[in-house]
Design an enzyme around this catalytic site. Structure first.
Site, PDB file in Angstrom:
ATOM      1  N   ASP A 175     102.422  28.131  41.010  1.00  0.00           N
ATOM      2  CA  ASP A 175     103.635  28.049  40.202  1.00  0.00           C
ATOM      3  C   ASP A 175     104.861  28.069  41.131  1.00  0.00           C
ATOM      4  OD1 ASP A 175     104.426  28.245  37.120  1.00  0.00           O
ATOM      5  OD2 ASP A 175     105.805  29.548  38.209  1.00  0.00           O
ATOM      6  N   TYR A 304     115.603  30.543  36.852  1.00  0.00           N
ATOM      7  CA  TYR A 304     115.551  29.096  36.639  1.00  0.00           C
ATOM      8  C   TYR A 304     116.951  28.479  36.691  1.00  0.00           C
ATOM      9  CZ  TYR A 304     110.598  28.971  35.571  1.00  0.00           C
ATOM     10  OH  TYR A 304     109.228  29.031  35.672  1.00  0.00           O
ATOM     11  N   HIS A 363      95.982  27.468  35.502  1.00  0.00           N
ATOM     12  CA  HIS A 363      97.197  27.731  36.270  1.00  0.00           C
ATOM     13  C   HIS A 363      97.201  29.114  36.926  1.00  0.00           C
ATOM     14  CE1 HIS A 363     101.351  26.828  37.266  1.00  0.00           C
ATOM     15  NE2 HIS A 363     101.771  27.955  36.723  1.00  0.00           N
TER      16      HIS A 363
END
Length: 386
Positions: A175, A304, A363
Site C-alpha cells: 500500500d 492523503y 492486499h
C-alpha cells in the site's frame, strides 16, 4: 528513544462501549449487498461482537509483547517497534504499513522473521525488524504540522535507521508503505541493500502497443486495477480533497470509523463473502482500535491531502528516480487490486531479482497469508546475502 507501552485508560474503553451501545443506525436499503457499502446486518453483528465479546486488554497484551519506542524526528513524534533477532548477523529490515493498516498487521510475521531457528526456518535468513507508525497514524499521533508527505516520511525513516545504528538494511512495504519504501531506496541507496514490495500497480503507459499481446491473467490484473480506480477509490478522492469534513464523523463515531476501514478489508482481500473469510475478527477490531483510541482516523485521512500531488488519479504511482539503484523483490497476491504486470514492471524496474506469484491472498498479505510473505522475505534475504 523512549520505551513505550500501551496502557489505554479504562475511561476511554467505557466511552467506546457507550458510543457503540447508543449508535444511531441509518435506514437499511441495501440488504446484504456490498455494492453500496458495508451491509447493515453485517455491521450490526460486528459492532455487537465489538461491544460484548472483543477483549481490548488481551489485544493490548499481545501488542505489548514486542518492544516499542517513541522518538522525535523532524519535530514530530514517531512510534515504532524494534525487535532484534537473537541471530547476531541478522539483516535489518524496516517495514512500513499503509492505510487503513497499522503495525498490528505484522504481528504474525515478527517472530518467524526475527527468530527463524525457532520457527522451522534457516537462521541465516533472520531479520532485525523496525516497524514504525507513519506520523498521523496510531500511536505516532497526529503530526505536529501539515506537510507530512511520503518523501518526508521516507526521510524520517532514513533518519530512524541511522539513529538505530543500521548502516545496511532492507526496506519492505505494501500500500502506501510500498511507495515510501521505494522512495527510501532511491533516497538512501548507499545504505539500502534491497527493497521488497507486496504492492506495485503498473498501469499501461497509454501507448496502444502496451495492450497488444496481454495474456488473460494480465488482462484480469489490469481489470482489477481499473475496477479499483472506477469503483473503489472514492475514499482516496475524499481524503485527498476534504479530509477535515470527513474527520468529524471518523473522530466522533466508532461505528463510522469501523465501517470506513472494514469496507476496504473486504474489497481488497481474498474474502468470498465477509472480511472474516480472510482475517481474524479480533485482528480486524484491533486494527480499528488503533485508529479509534488514538483519534487518528482524522489525521490519517489528512495524509492523503498532503500526498494529493503524488497520487492525483490513483492510476499513476509516484516512481522513484529511475533506475531504482537497489535490487527489488515483488510478491504478487491475486486479490490485490494493485497486482503488477511483469512486462510493465520490468520496464520501470529493470533490477527485479525476485518475482513471486501466489495463488491466494490479497492486499493485506501479512494478515491474510503470513506464511507466504514470510517465505518470500526469507528467499529475498538469501538472494541479497548471496
Amino acid at each position: 528513544m523512549i520505551p513505550f507501552r500501551i496502557d489505554v485508560a479504562q475511561a476511554d474503553l467505557d466511552d467506546l462501549h457507550r458510543r457503540l451501545e447508543t449508535t444511531r443506525w441509518p435506514a437499511d436499503v441495501a440488504g446484504d449487498d456490498w455494492s453500496r457499502g458495508v451491509p447493515q446486518a453485517y455491521l450490526r453483528d460486528l459492532v455487537d461482537y465489538w461491544r460484548t465479546s472483543y477483549d481490548w486488554r488481551a489485544a493490548e497484551a499481545r501488542l505489548n509483547a514486542f518492544p516499542q519506542f517513541t522518538t522525535e524526528i523532524f519535530g514530530t513524534n514517531v512510534h515504532f517497534l524494534h525487535v532484534r533477532s537473537p541471530e547476531p548477523d541478522a539483516t535489518p529490515m524496516i517495514i512500513t504499513h499503509g492505510w487503513p493498516g497499522s503495525f498490528a498487521e505484522f504481528l504474525d510475521i515478527i517472530e518467524p522473521l526475527t527468530d527463524p531457528r525457532s520457527h522451522g526456518g534457516d537462521p541465516a535468513t533472520a531479520f532485525h525488524l523496525v516497524i514504525p507508525t507513519i506520523p498521523g497514524f496510531g500511536f505516532s499521533g497526529p503530526a505536529s504540522e501539515p506537510g507530512w508527505n511520503m518523501p518526508r516520511v521516507a526521510a524520517a525513516w532514513v533518519e530512524l535507521m541511522r539513529n538505530l545504528g543500521y548502516s545496511r538494511y532492507v526496506v519492505q512495504g505494501g500500500d502506501l508503505g510500498a511507495w515510501i519504501s521505494l522512495i527510501m531506496a532511491g533516497m538512501d541507496h548507499e545504505h539500502v541493500s534491497g527493497a521488497h514490495l507486496n504492492f506495485l500497480p503498473t498501469p499501461p503507459s497509454g501507448d496502444p502497443a502496451d495492450m497488444a499481446g496481454l495474456t488473460e491473467v494480465e488482462m484480469r490484473r489490469l481489470g482489477l486495477l481499473m475496477h479499483y480506480v472506477d469503483d473503489q477509490s472514492g475514499y482516496m478522492k475524499l481524503q485527498a480533497t476534504r479530509p477535515q469534513t470527513l474527520s468529524y464523523g471518523l473522530n466522533d463515531s466508532p461505528v463510522g470509523q469501523l465501517a470506513w476501514i472494514v469496507e476496504k478489508l473486504h474489497e481488497w482481500s481474498d474474502s468470498a463473502k465477509v472480511p472474516e473469510d480472510a482475517f481474524d475478527r479480533d485482528r480486524i477490531l484491533t486494527n480499528v482500535m488503533l485508529y479509534w483510541l488514538t483519534g487518528t482516523g482524522a489525521s490519517s485521512a489528512h495524509f492523503y491531502f498532503d500526498n494529493a500531488d503524488l497520487l492525483p488519479t490513483a492510476k499513476t504511482p509516484p516512481p522513484p528516480a529511475p533506475p531504482l539503484p537497489v535490487p527489488l523483490g515483488v510478491a504478487v497476491f491475486p486479490h490485490d487490486p494493485g497486482q503488477p504486470i511483469r512486462r510493465f514492471a520490468d520496464r520501470a524496474f529493470p533490477n527485479i531479482v525476485q518475482w513471486s506469484e501466489f495463488d491466494r491472498g490479497g492486499h493485506f498479505a501479512a494478515m491474510e497469508e503470513p506464511d507466504l510473505l514470510i517465505g518470500d522475505l526469507r528467499s529475498f534475504n538469501r538472494i541479497l546475502r548471496g
